[in-house]
Motif scaffolding. Structure first.
Motif, PDB file in Angstrom:
ATOM      1  N   ARG A 138       0.832  -1.202   0.000  1.00 45.18           N
ATOM      2  CA  ARG A 138       0.000   0.000   0.000  1.00 45.18           C
ATOM      3  C   ARG A 138       0.868   1.255   0.000  1.00 45.18           C
ATOM      4  O   ARG A 138       0.576   2.237  -0.678  1.00 45.18           O
ATOM      5  CB  ARG A 138      -0.933  -0.025   1.216  1.00 45.18           C
ATOM      6  N   GLU A 139       1.954   1.189   0.746  1.00 43.51           N
ATOM      7  CA  GLU A 139       2.867   2.328   0.811  1.00 43.51           C
ATOM      8  C   GLU A 139       3.445   2.614  -0.582  1.00 43.51           C
ATOM      9  O   GLU A 139       3.558   3.758  -0.992  1.00 43.51           O
ATOM     10  CB  GLU A 139       3.985   1.977   1.793  1.00 43.51           C
ATOM     11  N   HIS A 140       3.806   1.538  -1.288  1.00 44.33           N
ATOM     12  CA  HIS A 140       4.307   1.698  -2.663  1.00 44.33           C
ATOM     13  C   HIS A 140       3.257   2.336  -3.557  1.00 44.33           C
ATOM     14  O   HIS A 140       3.538   3.280  -4.281  1.00 44.33           O
ATOM     15  CB  HIS A 140       4.656   0.333  -3.268  1.00 44.33           C
ATOM     16  N   PHE A 141       2.037   1.819  -3.515  1.00 42.28           N
ATOM     17  CA  PHE A 141       0.986   2.350  -4.390  1.00 42.28           C
ATOM     18  C   PHE A 141       0.738   3.824  -4.079  1.00 42.28           C
ATOM     19  O   PHE A 141       0.617   4.650  -4.979  1.00 42.28           O
ATOM     20  CB  PHE A 141      -0.317   1.558  -4.214  1.00 42.28           C
ATOM     21  N   ARG A 142       0.696   4.149  -2.798  1.00 41.93           N
ATOM     22  CA  ARG A 142       0.387   5.542  -2.428  1.00 41.93           C
ATOM     23  C   ARG A 142       1.535   6.467  -2.772  1.00 41.93           C
ATOM     24  O   ARG A 142       1.315   7.607  -3.190  1.00 41.93           O
ATOM     25  CB  ARG A 142       0.060   5.625  -0.937  1.00 41.93           C
ATOM     26  N   GLU A 143       2.751   5.969  -2.593  1.00 38.85           N
ATOM     27  CA  GLU A 143       3.921   6.794  -2.900  1.00 38.85           C
ATOM     28  C   GLU A 143       3.882   7.254  -4.360  1.00 38.85           C
ATOM     29  O   GLU A 143       4.263   8.376  -4.683  1.00 38.85           O
ATOM     30  CB  GLU A 143       5.177   5.963  -2.638  1.00 38.85           C
ATOM     31  N   TRP A 144       3.434   6.368  -5.250  1.00 33.12           N
ATOM     32  CA  TRP A 144       3.403   6.692  -6.665  1.00 33.12           C
ATOM     33  C   TRP A 144       2.032   7.182  -7.110  1.00 33.12           C
ATOM     34  O   TRP A 144       1.814   7.400  -8.309  1.00 33.12           O
ATOM     35  CB  TRP A 144       3.824   5.469  -7.484  1.00 33.12           C
ATOM     36  N   GLY A 145       1.109   7.333  -6.190  1.00 33.43           N
ATOM     37  CA  GLY A 145      -0.220   7.851  -6.537  1.00 33.43           C
ATOM     38  C   GLY A 145      -1.008   6.921  -7.446  1.00 33.43           C
ATOM     39  O   GLY A 145      -1.741   7.358  -8.329  1.00 33.43           O
ATOM     40  N   ILE A 146      -0.836   5.614  -7.226  1.00 41.32           N
ATOM     41  CA  ILE A 146      -1.516   4.624  -8.078  1.00 41.32           C
ATOM     42  C   ILE A 146      -2.796   4.144  -7.388  1.00 41.32           C
ATOM     43  O   ILE A 146      -2.774   3.783  -6.220  1.00 41.32           O
ATOM     44  CB  ILE A 146      -0.594   3.407  -8.313  1.00 41.32           C
ATOM     45  N   LEU A 147      -3.888   4.143  -8.142  1.00 38.37           N
ATOM     46  CA  LEU A 147      -5.132   3.578  -7.616  1.00 38.37           C
ATOM     47  C   LEU A 147      -5.072   2.056  -7.780  1.00 38.37           C
ATOM     48  O   LEU A 147      -5.123   1.547  -8.902  1.00 38.37           O
ATOM     49  CB  LEU A 147      -6.334   4.145  -8.388  1.00 38.37           C
TER      50      LEU A 147
ATOM     51  N   ALA B  43      -4.488  12.610  -1.680  1.00 39.76           N
ATOM     52  CA  ALA B  43      -3.778  12.117  -0.483  1.00 39.76           C
ATOM     53  C   ALA B  43      -2.269  12.215  -0.696  1.00 39.76           C
ATOM     54  O   ALA B  43      -1.520  12.551   0.214  1.00 39.76           O
ATOM     55  CB  ALA B  43      -4.197  10.684  -0.194  1.00 39.76           C
ATOM     56  N   ARG B  44      -1.834  11.938  -1.917  1.00 38.86           N
ATOM     57  CA  ARG B  44      -0.398  11.983  -2.212  1.00 38.86           C
ATOM     58  C   ARG B  44       0.111  13.426  -2.130  1.00 38.86           C
ATOM     59  O   ARG B  44       1.189  13.687  -1.602  1.00 38.86           O
ATOM     60  CB  ARG B  44      -0.167  11.422  -3.615  1.00 38.86           C
ATOM     61  N   ALA B  45      -0.692  14.367  -2.667  1.00 42.57           N
ATOM     62  CA  ALA B  45      -0.282  15.773  -2.657  1.00 42.57           C
ATOM     63  C   ALA B  45      -0.201  16.310  -1.228  1.00 42.57           C
ATOM     64  O   ALA B  45       0.662  17.114  -0.899  1.00 42.57           O
ATOM     65  CB  ALA B  45      -1.269  16.601  -3.485  1.00 42.57           C
ATOM     66  N   GLU B  46      -1.115  15.824  -0.390  1.00 45.97           N
ATOM     67  CA  GLU B  46      -1.145  16.327   0.985  1.00 45.97           C
ATOM     68  C   GLU B  46      -0.054  15.715   1.852  1.00 45.97           C
ATOM     69  O   GLU B  46       0.302  16.262   2.887  1.00 45.97           O
ATOM     70  CB  GLU B  46      -2.508  16.011   1.618  1.00 45.97           C
ATOM     71  N   GLU B  47       0.435  14.571   1.436  1.00 43.60           N
ATOM     72  CA  GLU B  47       1.379  13.874   2.299  1.00 43.60           C
ATOM     73  C   GLU B  47       2.619  13.429   1.521  1.00 43.60           C
ATOM     74  O   GLU B  47       2.839  12.245   1.305  1.00 43.60           O
ATOM     75  CB  GLU B  47       0.700  12.634   2.899  1.00 43.60           C
TER      76      GLU B  47
END
Lengths: 114, 242
Positions: free
Chosen positions: B33-42, B230-234
Motif C-alpha cells: 500500500r505504501e508503494h501504491f500511495r507513494e506513486w499515486g496509483i489507484l 492524499a499523495r499531494a497532501e502527504e
C-alpha cells in the motif's frame, strides 16, 4: 480452504513465541474467530489437528472462542444481526460493524517455561 | 520455575498476545500500500465468482478509460488466459498462477510487482482468483475492493456470502444486458446488498452493450482523484526496507 494457510501462520507464530521464551512445552493455544472473519471454526480445528504434528503445538489444545456477527448504530446504539438492513431508520445512519464479529486473533498461549 | 513449592518443575505461563493471525500478511499488504500511495496509483482488488465478468469488466475499462495508464495482475489456479486477454485489450498484465491456492495474498502480489513497470501506472487492477469466500480475508494493499456480481448468479448471493460482500467498496452488477432473458429483479440484489453492507454502492453495467460503463468510469476517476489528493497532501520519501 484458506484455513490451512492460516493454521500454518498460527503454528509458526506459536513456535516463534515459544522459542523466544524458551518454553519447554505449549499446553494451549487460544484463538478468537468472529462470524465475519471468513473462517469456519471446524475446518480451522481440522487443519490444526493435521498441522500440529511434529511441531511445538503437538500436545497443545486449541481453544476457539466464536463471536456472532453484529453491528451497532453509532447514533442510538441499536444493534443489528446478520440479515437485517444495516441502516438505522431512526437516526438515518449506517450501522458500524462490531470489531469482535471480524476478529481472527491469536489471543493467548499457555506455555511451560523453565 | 514453579514458585508454589519450589520443586523445580517448569511453571505454566499464560502469554497474552491478542494479535491478528494474519499479522504477517497485513505487514506485507501495508508495504504494498505504501508503494501504491507513494506513486499515486489507484490499486483495486477485483473479486467475484468464477465467470462473474471480472476480466470482461477490465477489458471494457481499457476501452472507455483513455489517457490513463493501466496495469494488472490476474490470478488463476492453472492458466494465464485472463492476463493474455487483458494484454490484448491493451492493459499490460502479469499472470499469477496460484496452483491450489484459492486466493491471492499480499506476498504473491508483492512478488508480481517486481519486474513490472508498475510505478509508471495510474491504476492497477489486481484480478483475484474467482472465489466468493477466501480472497475476502487477505488484505493485498489495495485502495478499494470491487466485486463483480453477474445477474445470472442469483439475487441472494450477497446474503450467502456476507463476508465477501461486506468488504466491497463497490459492487458492479455485470451482464445486465441478459436481464430480459432472466427471472431476476435487480432491486432484490440491491436489497440483499443493504443487508450485508452498511453503505451499499452498486453500479449496473453491461460490458457488451456499454450500459453503466460511464458510471463505473466516474467511480474510478473519483477514487483516483482521492489517491492523488492524499499523495499531494502527504509528500514523503519511502524507505525500501524489504
Amino acid at each position: 480452504m484458506h484455513e490451512y494457510s492460516l493454521v500454518m501462520s498460527l503454528v509458526q507464530r506459536v513456535e516463534e513465541e515459544a522459542r523466544a521464551r524458551q518454553a519447554v512445552a505449549v499446553h494451549a493455544v487460544k484463538v478468537s474467530v468472529g462470524q465475519l472473519a471468513g473462517v469456519e471454526p471446524e475446518l480451522f480445528r481440522t487443519a490444526y489437528e493435521t498441522f500440529r504434528e511434529g511441531t511445538v503445538c503437538e500436545r497443545a489444545a486449541l481453544e476457539i472462542s466464536t463471536w456472532p456477527a453484529s453491528w451497532t448504530c453509532p447514533g442510538c446504539g441499536r444493534t443489528f444481526a446478520l440479515g437485517e438492513v444495516l441502516r438505522c431508520g431512526a437516526c438515518d445512519r449506517p450501522a458500524k460493524v462490531d470489531a469482535r464479529s471480524e476478529a481472527l486473533l491469536l489471543d493467548a498461549i499457555d506455555m511451560e517455561v523453565p | 520455575m514453579c514458585t508454589t513449592c519450589g520443586c523445580g518443575d517448569p511453571a505454566l505461563v499464560p502469554v497474552e498476545l491478542h494479535e491478528r493471525i494474519l499479522a504477517g500478511n497485513d505487514r506485507t499488504a501495508a508495504h504494498n500500500r505504501e508503494h501504491f500511495r507513494e506513486w499515486g496509483i489507484l490499486a483495486l482488488n477485483v473479486m467475484g465468482s468464477p465467470g462473474s465478468g471480472k476480466t470482461a469488466l477490465l477489458e471494457a475499462t481499457a476501452r472507455i478509460w483513455s489517457g490513463v495508464r493501466l496495469g494488472a495482475v490476474s490470478a488463476d489456479l492453472a492458466t494465464d488466459n485472463d492476463a493474455r486477454r487483458l494484454e490484448r485489450a491493451g492493459i499490460p498484465s502479469r499472470a499469477i498462477t496460484t496452483g491450489q491456492a484459492c486466493h491471492l495474498d499480499a506476498e504473491m502480489v508483492h512478488r508480481a510487482l517486481h519486474g513490472f513497470a508498475w510505478n509508471e501506472l495510474d491504476a492497477f487492477f489486481i484480478e483475484n482468483v474467482g472465489n466468493l469466500v477466501c480472497p475476502a480475508i487477505y488484505d493485498l494493499g489495495q485502495e478499494a475492493n470491487v466485486i463483480a456480481l453477474s445477474v445470472t448468479e442469483g439475487e441472494d448471493k450477497p446474503l450467502k456470502y456476507p463476508v465477501m460482500f461486506r468488504k466491497a467498496d463497490l459492487v458492479v452488477v455485470t451482464k445486465c444486458d441478459l436481464v430480459p432473458h432472466l427471472d431476476v429483479d435487480l432491486d432484490r440484489i440491491e436489497d440483499a446488498l443493504s443487508r450485508v453492507m452498511p453503505e451499499p454502492r452498486a453500479i449496473r453495467v453491461s460490458a457488451r452493450t456499454g450500459e453503466g460503463l460511464e458510471a463505473w468510469k466516474a467511480w474510478l476517476e473519483e477514487r483516483r482523484a482521492s489517491v492523488a489528493r492524499a499523495r499531494a497532501e502527504e509528500p514523503r520519501g519511502h524507505e525500501h526496507v524489504r
